[in-house]
Design a protein around this motif. Sequence first.
Motif, mmCIF file in Angstrom:
data_model
loop_
_atom_site.group_PDB
_atom_site.id
_atom_site.type_symbol
_atom_site.label_atom_id
_atom_site.label_comp_id
_atom_site.label_asym_id
_atom_site.label_seq_id
_atom_site.Cartn_x
_atom_site.Cartn_y
_atom_site.Cartn_z
ATOM 1 N N GLN A 37 94.994 -29.543 -5.053
ATOM 2 C CA GLN A 37 93.890 -29.164 -4.181
ATOM 3 C C GLN A 37 93.870 -27.656 -3.939
ATOM 4 O OE1 GLN A 37 94.982 -33.108 -1.620
ATOM 5 N NE2 GLN A 37 93.837 -31.520 -0.531
ATOM 6 N N ALA A 38 94.683 -26.926 -4.681
ATOM 7 C CA ALA A 38 94.789 -25.467 -4.555
ATOM 8 C C ALA A 38 95.283 -25.040 -3.174
ATOM 9 C CB ALA A 38 93.460 -24.786 -4.877
ATOM 10 N N VAL A 39 96.051 -25.913 -2.516
ATOM 11 C CA VAL A 39 96.657 -25.597 -1.223
ATOM 12 C C VAL A 39 98.123 -25.265 -1.457
ATOM 13 C CG1 VAL A 39 97.338 -26.507 1.033
ATOM 14 C CG2 VAL A 39 95.078 -27.046 0.092
ATOM 15 N N THR A 40 98.574 -24.128 -0.956
ATOM 16 C CA THR A 40 99.981 -23.768 -1.113
ATOM 17 C C THR A 40 100.768 -24.182 0.128
ATOM 18 O OG1 THR A 40 99.836 -21.530 -0.161
ATOM 19 C CG2 THR A 40 99.320 -21.780 -2.512
ATOM 20 N N VAL A 41 102.028 -24.525 -0.098
ATOM 21 C CA VAL A 41 102.917 -24.951 0.991
ATOM 22 C C VAL A 41 104.252 -24.229 0.813
ATOM 23 C CG1 VAL A 41 103.942 -26.887 2.221
ATOM 24 C CG2 VAL A 41 101.821 -27.230 0.922
ATOM 25 N N ASN A 42 104.600 -23.425 1.794
ATOM 26 C CA ASN A 42 105.849 -22.690 1.756
ATOM 27 C C ASN A 42 106.537 -22.773 3.112
ATOM 28 O OD1 ASN A 42 105.806 -21.213 -0.988
ATOM 29 N ND2 ASN A 42 103.779 -20.733 -0.157
ATOM 30 N N ALA A 43 107.743 -22.250 3.191
ATOM 31 C CA ALA A 43 108.470 -22.246 4.461
ATOM 32 C C ALA A 43 109.172 -20.912 4.655
ATOM 33 C CB ALA A 43 109.491 -23.379 4.511
ATOM 34 N N VAL A 44 109.300 -20.528 5.900
ATOM 35 C CA VAL A 44 110.042 -19.330 6.277
ATOM 36 C C VAL A 44 111.277 -19.772 7.051
ATOM 37 C CG1 VAL A 44 110.000 -17.184 7.605
ATOM 38 C CG2 VAL A 44 107.946 -17.934 6.381
ATOM 39 N N ALA A 45 112.411 -19.144 6.756
ATOM 40 C CA ALA A 45 113.662 -19.412 7.474
ATOM 41 C C ALA A 45 114.033 -18.139 8.239
ATOM 42 C CB ALA A 45 114.770 -19.795 6.496
ATOM 43 N N PRO A 46 113.568 -18.023 9.476
ATOM 44 C CA PRO A 46 113.761 -16.775 10.225
ATOM 45 C C PRO A 46 115.025 -16.746 11.076
ATOM 46 C CG PRO A 46 112.255 -18.185 11.420
ATOM 47 C CD PRO A 46 112.713 -18.971 10.210
ATOM 48 N N LEU A 47 115.403 -15.554 11.462
ATOM 49 C CA LEU A 47 116.478 -15.361 12.434
ATOM 50 C C LEU A 47 116.050 -14.201 13.313
ATOM 51 C CD1 LEU A 47 119.299 -16.121 13.442
ATOM 52 C CD2 LEU A 47 120.237 -14.411 11.891
ATOM 53 N N ALA A 48 115.755 -14.490 14.578
ATOM 54 C CA ALA A 48 115.211 -13.450 15.446
ATOM 55 C C ALA A 48 115.724 -13.610 16.867
ATOM 56 C CB ALA A 48 113.673 -13.505 15.437
ATOM 57 N N ALA A 49 115.526 -12.574 17.644
ATOM 58 C CA ALA A 49 115.886 -12.594 19.060
ATOM 59 C C ALA A 49 114.777 -13.297 19.820
ATOM 60 C CB ALA A 49 116.071 -11.169 19.570
ATOM 61 N N THR A 50 114.942 -14.593 20.024
ATOM 62 C CA THR A 50 113.953 -15.407 20.732
ATOM 63 C C THR A 50 114.661 -16.255 21.779
ATOM 64 O OG1 THR A 50 114.142 -17.299 19.225
ATOM 65 C CG2 THR A 50 112.576 -15.559 18.608
ATOM 66 N N ALA A 51 113.869 -17.037 22.513
ATOM 67 C CA ALA A 51 114.466 -17.924 23.525
ATOM 68 C C ALA A 51 115.399 -18.940 22.884
ATOM 69 C CB ALA A 51 113.352 -18.632 24.294
ATOM 70 N N MET A 52 115.109 -19.351 21.651
ATOM 71 C CA MET A 52 115.930 -20.361 20.995
ATOM 72 C C MET A 52 117.320 -19.829 20.639
ATOM 73 S SD MET A 52 114.820 -22.975 17.921
ATOM 74 C CE MET A 52 113.525 -23.698 18.935
ATOM 75 N N THR A 53 117.433 -18.523 20.466
ATOM 76 C CA THR A 53 118.737 -17.937 20.140
ATOM 77 C C THR A 53 119.362 -17.245 21.355
ATOM 78 O OG1 THR A 53 117.700 -15.863 19.365
ATOM 79 C CG2 THR A 53 118.108 -17.591 17.721
ATOM 80 N N ALA A 54 118.743 -17.393 22.512
ATOM 81 C CA ALA A 54 119.222 -16.672 23.699
ATOM 82 C C ALA A 54 120.636 -17.069 24.089
ATOM 83 C CB ALA A 54 118.263 -16.918 24.868
ATOM 84 N N SER A 55 120.963 -18.374 23.974
ATOM 85 C CA SER A 55 122.299 -18.814 24.383
ATOM 86 C C SER A 55 123.375 -18.222 23.486
ATOM 87 C CB SER A 55 122.375 -20.347 24.363
ATOM 88 O OG SER A 55 122.123 -20.847 23.052
ATOM 89 N N ILE A 56 123.055 -18.037 22.207
ATOM 90 C CA ILE A 56 124.013 -17.410 21.287
ATOM 91 C C ILE A 56 124.168 -15.938 21.630
ATOM 92 C CG2 ILE A 56 124.436 -16.764 18.878
ATOM 93 C CD1 ILE A 56 122.922 -19.301 18.055
ATOM 94 N N ARG A 57 123.061 -15.265 21.843
ATOM 95 C CA ARG A 57 123.114 -13.830 22.117
ATOM 96 C C ARG A 57 123.752 -13.527 23.463
ATOM 97 N NH1 ARG A 57 118.268 -12.156 22.857
ATOM 98 N NH2 ARG A 57 117.099 -14.107 22.567
ATOM 99 N N ALA A 58 123.699 -14.491 24.378
ATOM 100 C CA ALA A 58 124.292 -14.286 25.702
ATOM 101 C C ALA A 58 125.796 -14.527 25.724
ATOM 102 C CB ALA A 58 123.609 -15.208 26.719
ATOM 103 N N ASN A 59 126.313 -15.196 24.691
ATOM 104 C CA ASN A 59 127.738 -15.480 24.588
ATOM 105 C C ASN A 59 128.380 -14.397 23.718
ATOM 106 O OD1 ASN A 59 130.223 -16.571 23.351
ATOM 107 N ND2 ASN A 59 129.701 -18.436 24.465
ATOM 108 N N GLU A 60 129.220 -13.599 24.305
ATOM 109 C CA GLU A 60 129.764 -12.429 23.611
ATOM 110 C C GLU A 60 130.455 -12.792 22.300
ATOM 111 O OE1 GLU A 60 132.811 -8.683 24.493
ATOM 112 O OE2 GLU A 60 132.067 -9.919 26.155
ATOM 113 N N LYS A 61 131.253 -13.853 22.315
ATOM 114 C CA LYS A 61 131.971 -14.241 21.108
ATOM 115 C C LYS A 61 131.022 -14.788 20.040
ATOM 116 C CE LYS A 61 136.492 -15.174 23.187
ATOM 117 N NZ LYS A 61 137.565 -16.197 23.407
ATOM 118 N N LEU A 62 130.108 -15.665 20.446
ATOM 119 C CA LEU A 62 129.155 -16.230 19.491
ATOM 120 C C LEU A 62 128.255 -15.154 18.921
ATOM 121 C CD1 LEU A 62 127.986 -19.616 21.080
ATOM 122 C CD2 LEU A 62 129.326 -19.285 18.985
#
Length: 265
Positions: free
Chosen positions: A193-218
Amino acid sequence: MTADSLVPAAPPAGLNVFSLAGRTAMITGAGGGVGAAVAEAFAAVGAKVLVTDIDKDAAAQVSDRIVAAGGIAQPYALDVCVGADARDAVAAAAELGGGTLHILVNNAGVIAPAMFPKMDEDRFRKVLDTHLMGSYHCSHAALQHLPADGTGRIINVTSAAGLVGTIGQANYGAAKAAIIGLTKSLARELARQAVTVNAVAPLAATAMTASIRANEKLAAKTLERIPLGRWAYPAEIASSFVFLASDAAGYITGQILPVDGGTVI
């Protein structure tokens, strides 16, 4: 029919292949983080954007910023786990675009971390339902609205966790790995159907990574695994979505693009 007749004409000279003018996009989980950055980036290059999020107020704030900057956007409250709601949201996005939805970004996600011995079924299902079933619901609903003229796009969001695994989030890793399989399978099916499907695998400073960034060792361990040695801003991630949504990526499908500072090499 000659071999050359199967090659489409080159775009006109001077055409901005990164422009999304005249196109409509729907982004899930766009009330903050990467999703919000993608919504704003799409609008900045001309797309009309349906900003969806389970938090309607957060979606409205992003939509208001887009409109204040001169773009076109509407907010929409959406729980991607509910199939009927996903269908309604996709219909609203298509209506915004005069009947056509050109670009769907499946970005909505949650985390519910636990080491596997303590990972109960409810916690496991919650993450799979949001990431995987949410992507299914929205993608399936979008099929009847995506154009077959080469401008149709589905862009999923996966993670390094889906590519190489993770500790303490087997549910998240499983969901993100499943999205990779979904991406590649849909790319094969929807190519006709000439529709493309791709995915991005990001790593950014967001709310989802906040617990990691707040833990000094992690945080230190994570930075050790990132060759560029820093977290990305969400806006840095958004440009990769603009690329995949644009004519510049019209011959790319079924690919996973890590945008993670070299974490997955």
